[in-house]
Design a protein around this motif. Structure first.
Motif, PDB file in Angstrom:
ATOM      1  N   ILE A 208      44.236  40.008  44.656  1.00  0.00           N
ATOM      2  CA  ILE A 208      44.524  38.295  43.715  1.00  0.00           C
ATOM      3  C   ILE A 208      42.808  37.576  44.667  1.00  0.00           C
ATOM      4  N   LEU A 209      42.033  38.202  44.697  1.00  0.00           N
ATOM      5  CA  LEU A 209      40.995  37.345  45.709  1.00  0.00           C
ATOM      6  C   LEU A 209      40.330  36.970  43.886  1.00  0.00           C
ATOM      7  N   PRO A 210      39.822  36.988  43.395  1.00  0.00           N
ATOM      8  CA  PRO A 210      39.388  36.668  42.477  1.00  0.00           C
ATOM      9  C   PRO A 210      40.391  34.768  42.219  1.00  0.00           C
ATOM     10  N   ILE A 211      41.348  35.035  42.224  1.00  0.00           N
ATOM     11  CA  ILE A 211      42.281  33.999  42.063  1.00  0.00           C
ATOM     12  C   ILE A 211      42.398  32.857  42.822  1.00  0.00           C
ATOM     13  N   THR A 212      42.315  33.130  44.312  1.00  0.00           N
ATOM     14  CA  THR A 212      41.957  32.770  45.415  1.00  0.00           C
ATOM     15  C   THR A 212      41.662  31.082  44.969  1.00  0.00           C
ATOM     16  N   PRO A 213      40.376  30.939  44.401  1.00  0.00           N
ATOM     17  CA  PRO A 213      39.119  30.223  44.211  1.00  0.00           C
ATOM     18  C   PRO A 213      40.514  28.704  43.770  1.00  0.00           C
ATOM     19  N   PHE A 214      41.220  29.242  42.556  1.00  0.00           N
ATOM     20  CA  PHE A 214      41.838  28.298  42.044  1.00  0.00           C
ATOM     21  C   PHE A 214      42.741  27.981  42.949  1.00  0.00           C
TER      22      PHE A 214
ATOM     23  N   ALA B  23      45.286  27.980  35.333  1.00  0.00           N
ATOM     24  CA  ALA B  23      46.589  28.162  35.215  1.00  0.00           C
ATOM     25  C   ALA B  23      46.978  29.503  34.472  1.00  0.00           C
ATOM     26  N   PHE B  24      46.004  29.099  33.666  1.00  0.00           N
ATOM     27  CA  PHE B  24      46.201  30.850  32.638  1.00  0.00           C
ATOM     28  C   PHE B  24      45.279  32.116  33.251  1.00  0.00           C
ATOM     29  N   ILE B  25      44.468  31.904  33.878  1.00  0.00           N
ATOM     30  CA  ILE B  25      43.708  32.866  34.455  1.00  0.00           C
ATOM     31  C   ILE B  25      44.323  33.129  36.061  1.00  0.00           C
ATOM     32  N   VAL B  26      45.196  32.276  37.070  1.00  0.00           N
ATOM     33  CA  VAL B  26      45.245  32.581  37.682  1.00  0.00           C
ATOM     34  C   VAL B  26      46.929  33.706  37.657  1.00  0.00           C
ATOM     35  N   LEU B  27      47.700  32.787  36.258  1.00  0.00           N
ATOM     36  CA  LEU B  27      48.985  33.152  35.546  1.00  0.00           C
ATOM     37  C   LEU B  27      49.065  34.879  35.516  1.00  0.00           C
ATOM     38  N   THR B  28      47.643  35.425  34.623  1.00  0.00           N
ATOM     39  CA  THR B  28      47.427  36.183  34.225  1.00  0.00           C
ATOM     40  C   THR B  28      47.315  37.750  35.040  1.00  0.00           C
ATOM     41  N   TYR B  29      46.607  36.704  36.266  1.00  0.00           N
ATOM     42  CA  TYR B  29      45.994  37.782  37.038  1.00  0.00           C
ATOM     43  C   TYR B  29      47.443  38.082  38.350  1.00  0.00           C
ATOM     44  N   LEU B  30      48.097  37.305  38.516  1.00  0.00           N
ATOM     45  CA  LEU B  30      49.461  37.487  39.070  1.00  0.00           C
ATOM     46  C   LEU B  30      50.437  38.577  38.249  1.00  0.00           C
TER      47      LEU B  30
ATOM     48  N   LEU C 250      53.427  29.593  42.514  1.00  0.00           N
ATOM     49  CA  LEU C 250      53.492  28.531  42.271  1.00  0.00           C
ATOM     50  C   LEU C 250      52.332  27.823  42.164  1.00  0.00           C
ATOM     51  N   GLY C 251      51.362  28.011  42.775  1.00  0.00           N
ATOM     52  CA  GLY C 251      50.003  27.759  42.717  1.00  0.00           C
ATOM     53  C   GLY C 251      49.646  27.423  40.725  1.00  0.00           C
ATOM     54  N   GLY C 252      50.017  29.000  40.295  1.00  0.00           N
ATOM     55  CA  GLY C 252      49.386  28.494  38.680  1.00  0.00           C
ATOM     56  C   GLY C 252      50.593  27.531  38.280  1.00  0.00           C
ATOM     57  N   VAL C 253      51.589  27.394  38.661  1.00  0.00           N
ATOM     58  CA  VAL C 253      52.245  26.895  38.060  1.00  0.00           C
ATOM     59  C   VAL C 253      51.689  24.708  38.094  1.00  0.00           C
ATOM     60  N   LEU C 254      51.387  24.727  39.509  1.00  0.00           N
ATOM     61  CA  LEU C 254      50.457  22.877  39.719  1.00  0.00           C
ATOM     62  C   LEU C 254      49.796  23.038  39.127  1.00  0.00           C
TER      63      LEU C 254
ATOM     64  N   TYR D 147      31.847  25.207  44.747  1.00  0.00           N
ATOM     65  CA  TYR D 147      32.027  22.956  45.437  1.00  0.00           C
ATOM     66  C   TYR D 147      31.076  22.784  43.758  1.00  0.00           C
ATOM     67  N   LEU D 148      30.873  23.128  43.574  1.00  0.00           N
ATOM     68  CA  LEU D 148      29.855  22.699  41.697  1.00  0.00           C
ATOM     69  C   LEU D 148      31.265  22.270  40.806  1.00  0.00           C
ATOM     70  N   LEU D 149      31.539  23.326  40.682  1.00  0.00           N
ATOM     71  CA  LEU D 149      33.209  23.037  39.443  1.00  0.00           C
ATOM     72  C   LEU D 149      33.638  22.617  40.208  1.00  0.00           C
ATOM     73  N   ILE D 150      34.060  22.012  41.826  1.00  0.00           N
ATOM     74  CA  ILE D 150      35.205  20.726  42.616  1.00  0.00           C
ATOM     75  C   ILE D 150      34.671  19.588  41.842  1.00  0.00           C
ATOM     76  N   ARG D 151      33.271  19.524  42.581  1.00  0.00           N
ATOM     77  CA  ARG D 151      33.001  18.078  42.186  1.00  0.00           C
ATOM     78  C   ARG D 151      32.367  17.875  40.474  1.00  0.00           C
ATOM     79  N   ASP D 152      31.620  18.960  40.228  1.00  0.00           N
ATOM     80  CA  ASP D 152      31.531  18.077  37.934  1.00  0.00           C
ATOM     81  C   ASP D 152      32.832  17.658  37.845  1.00  0.00           C
ATOM     82  N   PHE D 153      34.076  18.848  38.136  1.00  0.00           N
ATOM     83  CA  PHE D 153      35.573  18.412  36.885  1.00  0.00           C
ATOM     84  C   PHE D 153      36.848  17.365  38.075  1.00  0.00           C
ATOM     85  N   LYS D 154      35.636  17.523  39.425  1.00  0.00           N
ATOM     86  CA  LYS D 154      36.165  16.264  39.868  1.00  0.00           C
ATOM     87  C   LYS D 154      38.299  16.979  39.799  1.00  0.00           C
ATOM     88  N   LEU D 155      37.738  17.654  41.069  1.00  0.00           N
ATOM     89  CA  LEU D 155      38.738  18.173  41.348  1.00  0.00           C
ATOM     90  C   LEU D 155      39.442  18.251  42.446  1.00  0.00           C
TER      91      LEU D 155
END
Length: 382
Positions: free
Chosen positions: A329-335, A307-314, A293-297, A119-127
């Motif tokens: 891949i659960l660690p990247i699902t929030p992203f 994106a770097f985290i998602v694509l590295t894990y995948l 696709l999520g990493g590219v988005l 929640y704080l990640l989304i709110r503070d960085f307006k994601l």
């Protein structure tokens, strides 16, 4: 009371309610719910893999003599595949709660902290314009996440620490306050202490920093992030612990069939692999499609670190030969939720959400009922 405090309180309540809804038919020992049978009661929750194995580590801390005295039917070096972070947390609360309840308590608290950090990640960085809704959605999507945060598992603590690492790192980039980088490194070290894929977090951060340093043509920029070396140093510390307990620095790699890395990539589509044994694997194709696709988005949205985290894990996941890729891949699902935020917060998605929630719930219960360790006596673990 501020809106943030209200939202965090609502999210904590949502975690408690959703977890108890998963636990409820086990508490009630329902003879038949939607064709599912809960005749073994709440012991099914306690016995779900891999929680009891972390209790064994909490009790023994990898001491082969203690491991040999426990009726677990597993060789001592098997436990080297389970890193100690979650077990340390279990041991911390065990004097008050006992090991079994402590196991679930740590999962529950870690889930609350994970959702708060998201929640704080989304709110503070307006994601997203809908941080509360997207954070609540994170409790049930992906469906595999609902399972692991309702039983004993190291993922909730790991995901909280990964999200904390990312949040603090981005805060440092925005404010240049160096203590935030140090805190990010400490959170990353905690993630590495909890699960082996913590090293992929270090790799993701390293690649991102090198890329930024290349763009800035600045070696000093790259070197300024040296506190993050604490993450690989933590991995070295764990291996040194194994050297002291097992007499084998590389015990993690000698822990039996727990290492699922194979080459060439996509051996998960090879039925003969030990942890595959199946041809009904089309769902994994969709996981890889949505993941990449999520990493590219995220790249398109200029959320480069995510994106770097998602694509590295995948990319690492393509060399994992295990049917349960969705767990890895659960660690990247929030992203990924952030990547698909526009779809997930749309009116159309909210219309189909109730149908999906029922499917997620039944999938979770069916999985939990079958994912049970063959343990005859739970008292040995308390």
């Amino acid at each position: 009371m501020s809106k943030t405090v209200k939202d965090l309180a609502l999210l904590a309540l949502a975690v408690i309610v959703s977890t108890n809804l998963v636990w409820l038919p086990h508490f009630l020992v329902l003879p038949n719910f939607w064709g599912l049978y809960f005749s073994h009661g709440f012991s099914t929750i306690y016995k779900n893999f891999d929680g009891l194995e972390y209790i064994v580590i909490a009790k023994s801390f990898y001491d082969p003599a203690i491991l040999a005295s426990l009726p677990i039917g597993l060789p001592a070096n098997y436990f080297a595949s389970h890193f100690p972070g979650y077990s340390i947390a279990i041991a911390a609360f065990a004097p008050m709660l006992g090991y079994l309840k402590s196991m679930l308590f740590v999962s529950l608290i870690s889930t609350i902290l994970s959702v708060w950090m998201f929640y704080l990640l989304i709110r503070d960085f307006k994601l997203s314009s809908y941080p509360l809704f997207l954070s609540a959605l994170f409790l049930v999507l992906p469906a595999r996440w609902l399972i692991v945060h309702s039983v004993g598992s190291s993922e909730p603590l790991f995901i909280f620490l990964v999200l904390s690492t990312v949040y603090l790192f981005l805060k440092f980039e925005h404010t240049k306050k160096y203590y935030l980088l140090i805190l990010s490194a400490l959170a990353g070290a905690g993630a590495q202490l909890t699960r082996p894929p913590g090293i992929l977090l270090a790799a993701s951060l390293g690649l991102y920093i090198l890329w930024q340093g290349y763009k800035k043509r600045s070696i000093s920029y790259v070197l300024s992030f040296f506190p993050l070396l604490l993450i690989p140093l933590t991995l070295f510390g764990i291996f040194y612990l194994y050297n002291q307990t097992y007499g084998d620095f590389w015990a993690y790699f000698h822990s039996g069939d727990n290492i699922h890395l194979t080459f060439p990539p996509f051996q998960v589509f090879n039925k003969s692999q030990f942890w595959v044994g199946d041809i009904w694997l089309e769902d994994l194709i969709y996981i890889f499609i949505l993941g990449f696709l999520g990493g590219v988005l995220l790249l398109k949205q200029k959320l480069y670190l995510l994106a770097f985290i998602v694509l590295t894990y995948l990319t690492a996941s393509t060399v994992i030969a295990h049917r349960d890729i969705s767990r890895y891949i659960l660690p990247i699902t929030p992203f990924l939720l952030i990547a698909f935020e526009k779809v997930l917060t749309s009116k159309e998605f909210k219309i189909i959400l109730p149908i999906i929630l029922l499917a997620v719930y039944l999938y979770s219960q069916n999985f939990i009922l079958q994912n049970v360790a063959p343990v005859p006596n739970l008292h040995l673990f308390n």
